[in-house]
Design a protein around this motif. Structure first.
Motif, PDB file in Angstrom:
ATOM      1  N   GLU A  24       0.805  -1.125  -0.094  1.00 32.17           N
ATOM      2  CA  GLU A  24      -0.009  -0.024   0.152  1.00 32.17           C
ATOM      3  C   GLU A  24       0.972   1.315   0.022  1.00 32.17           C
ATOM      4  O   GLU A  24       1.722   1.299   0.816  1.00 32.17           O
ATOM      5  N   GLU A  25       0.485   2.044  -0.979  1.00 28.41           N
ATOM      6  CA  GLU A  25       1.212   3.517  -0.888  1.00 28.41           C
ATOM      7  C   GLU A  25       0.373   4.660  -0.720  1.00 28.41           C
ATOM      8  O   GLU A  25      -0.772   4.526  -0.968  1.00 28.41           O
ATOM      9  N   VAL A  26       1.024   5.638  -0.220  1.00 25.02           N
ATOM     10  CA  VAL A  26       0.289   6.917  -0.336  1.00 25.02           C
ATOM     11  C   VAL A  26       0.828   7.759  -1.501  1.00 25.02           C
ATOM     12  O   VAL A  26       1.929   7.930  -1.654  1.00 25.02           O
ATOM     13  N   ILE A  27      -0.094   8.415  -2.026  1.00 18.74           N
ATOM     14  CA  ILE A  27      -0.022   9.128  -3.514  1.00 18.74           C
ATOM     15  C   ILE A  27       0.062  10.724  -2.913  1.00 18.74           C
ATOM     16  O   ILE A  27      -0.939  11.272  -2.516  1.00 18.74           O
ATOM     17  N   VAL A  56       4.702  14.216  -8.398  1.00 17.05           N
ATOM     18  CA  VAL A  56       4.056  13.272  -7.711  1.00 17.05           C
ATOM     19  C   VAL A  56       4.807  12.078  -6.884  1.00 17.05           C
ATOM     20  O   VAL A  56       5.651  11.261  -7.783  1.00 17.05           O
ATOM     21  N   SER A  57       4.815  11.857  -5.680  1.00 14.66           N
ATOM     22  CA  SER A  57       5.467  11.013  -4.963  1.00 14.66           C
ATOM     23  C   SER A  57       4.448   9.742  -4.554  1.00 14.66           C
ATOM     24  O   SER A  57       3.416   9.945  -4.488  1.00 14.66           O
ATOM     25  N   ARG A  58       5.417   8.695  -4.406  1.00 14.48           N
ATOM     26  CA  ARG A  58       4.611   7.531  -3.924  1.00 14.48           C
ATOM     27  C   ARG A  58       5.501   6.828  -2.736  1.00 14.48           C
ATOM     28  O   ARG A  58       6.552   6.564  -3.101  1.00 14.48           O
ATOM     29  N   SER A  59       4.603   7.009  -1.835  1.00 17.82           N
ATOM     30  CA  SER A  59       5.535   6.495  -0.366  1.00 17.82           C
ATOM     31  C   SER A  59       4.764   5.284  -0.135  1.00 17.82           C
ATOM     32  O   SER A  59       3.616   5.129   0.469  1.00 17.82           O
ATOM     33  N   VAL A  60       5.539   4.151   0.242  1.00 15.16           N
ATOM     34  CA  VAL A  60       5.063   2.908   0.769  1.00 15.16           C
ATOM     35  C   VAL A  60       4.869   3.013   2.190  1.00 15.16           C
ATOM     36  O   VAL A  60       5.814   3.422   3.128  1.00 15.16           O
TER      37      VAL A  60
END
Length: 297
Positions: A148-151, A162-166
């Motif tokens: 699951e990631e936060v965009i 845009v960043s993708r943080s796990v």
């Protein structure tokens, strides 16, 4: 955990990059778009916009050969000559778009197939969904597992980054189920499913918001069962196999759960066309086993 397939990673990069723009555009697209999709449903302006934006992003990914959408009659080939080894990406651009008016959760469903569509879920190499809730998240499942990631990003920012943080790199279905969500009108449920539902209601908490990605994400988070069953007046169900059922079934099974069309895994359903519908039941394995037993009685 990271995706080992660079094409799959690029697909989800492209999807993530569209989310801030889609989210920012929704307030002005809460009305009907004036047309029907290939399934005969009236589309919202947000459906049309999301489809166009996702297509533009995904056809630019090297290794993607076709773009297939719930909003389009046929697949869109990428380039003049499609590489036979390229992936087909199937998308429900704005799942739960009927929630636009009530301002409830919605999102995008993605399936990456290593075969021309229509194909079975066994041809998926990755699948996932985004959820436009209080925060924007993305669940990605592939051969390495589920995460699951936060965009995070600003569609109106200077560089559009845009960043993708796990936030969880090894999602598994909770072993103690807590919630359930069942779609369709209760009077339209077949008797066998009605009996199953009454038993589940005595055990679990109702969580149903009218968006499949939102309702499934409740099961992903807390364990339980989601169903959009076969109905008396719609024995083939409501959800589309290629765009909704297969990708969600893939995610849940990769998390250690189970899926079913009422008699066996969704991933084994043989499609006739890209807009085929199917009943969908996903969740903890014991609950899906009980469902199949109930429908078989």
């Amino acid at each position: 955990m990271t995706t080992t397939d660079p094409v799959v990673e690029a697909v989800f990069d492209a999807v993530a990059a569209t989310m801030p723009t889609i989210r920012e555009a929704l307030p002005g697209r809460r009305v009907e778009g004036g047309a029907e999709n290939p399934s005969g449903e009236t589309v919202m302006a947000g459906d049309v916009y999301s489809d166009e934006l996702l297509m533009e992003a995904l056809v630019d990914v090297d290794g993607v050969g076709t773009y297939v959408s719930e909003e389009r009659e046929a697949a869109v080939d990428v380039g003049e000559a499609v590489d036979e080894d390229a992936y087909a990406v199937a998308v429900d651009p704005l799942d739960g778009s009927s929630n636009l008016r009530s301002n409830n959760a919605m999102g995008t469903v993605i399936g990456v197939y290593d075969a021309p569509l229509p194909a079975t879920g066994r041809d998926l190499v990755a699948a996932g969904y985004t959820l436009l809730g209080p925060i924007t998240t993305m669940v990605v499942a592939d051969e390495s597992g589920v995460r699951e990631e936060v965009i995070d990003g600003d569609a109106g920012g200077d560089d559009g980054s845009v960043s993708r943080s796990v936030v969880d790199d090894d999602l598994t279905l909770p072993t103690e189920p807590t919630v359930y969500g069942f779609g369709g009108r209760v009077p339209d449920w077949p008797d066998a499913f009605h009996t199953y539902a009454r038993a589940i209601e005595d055990e679990l908490k109702l969580r149903y918001g009218g968006s499949m990605v939102g309702d499934v994400n409740q099961v992903v988070t807390y364990g339980g069962v989601f169903a959009y069953p076969a109905l008396v007046d719609a024995p083939d169900g409501k959800l589309r196999l290629s765009f909704e059922a297969n990708p969600i079934a893939y995610v849940i099974q990769r998390m250690g759960g189970a899926s079913s069309d009422g008699s066996g895994s969704i991933l084994d359903v043989e499609p006739d066309g890209i807009h085929d519908r199917v009943p969908l039941y996903v969740g903890n394995e014991a609950l899906i086993d009980r469902l199949e037993s109930a429908l078989d009685d």
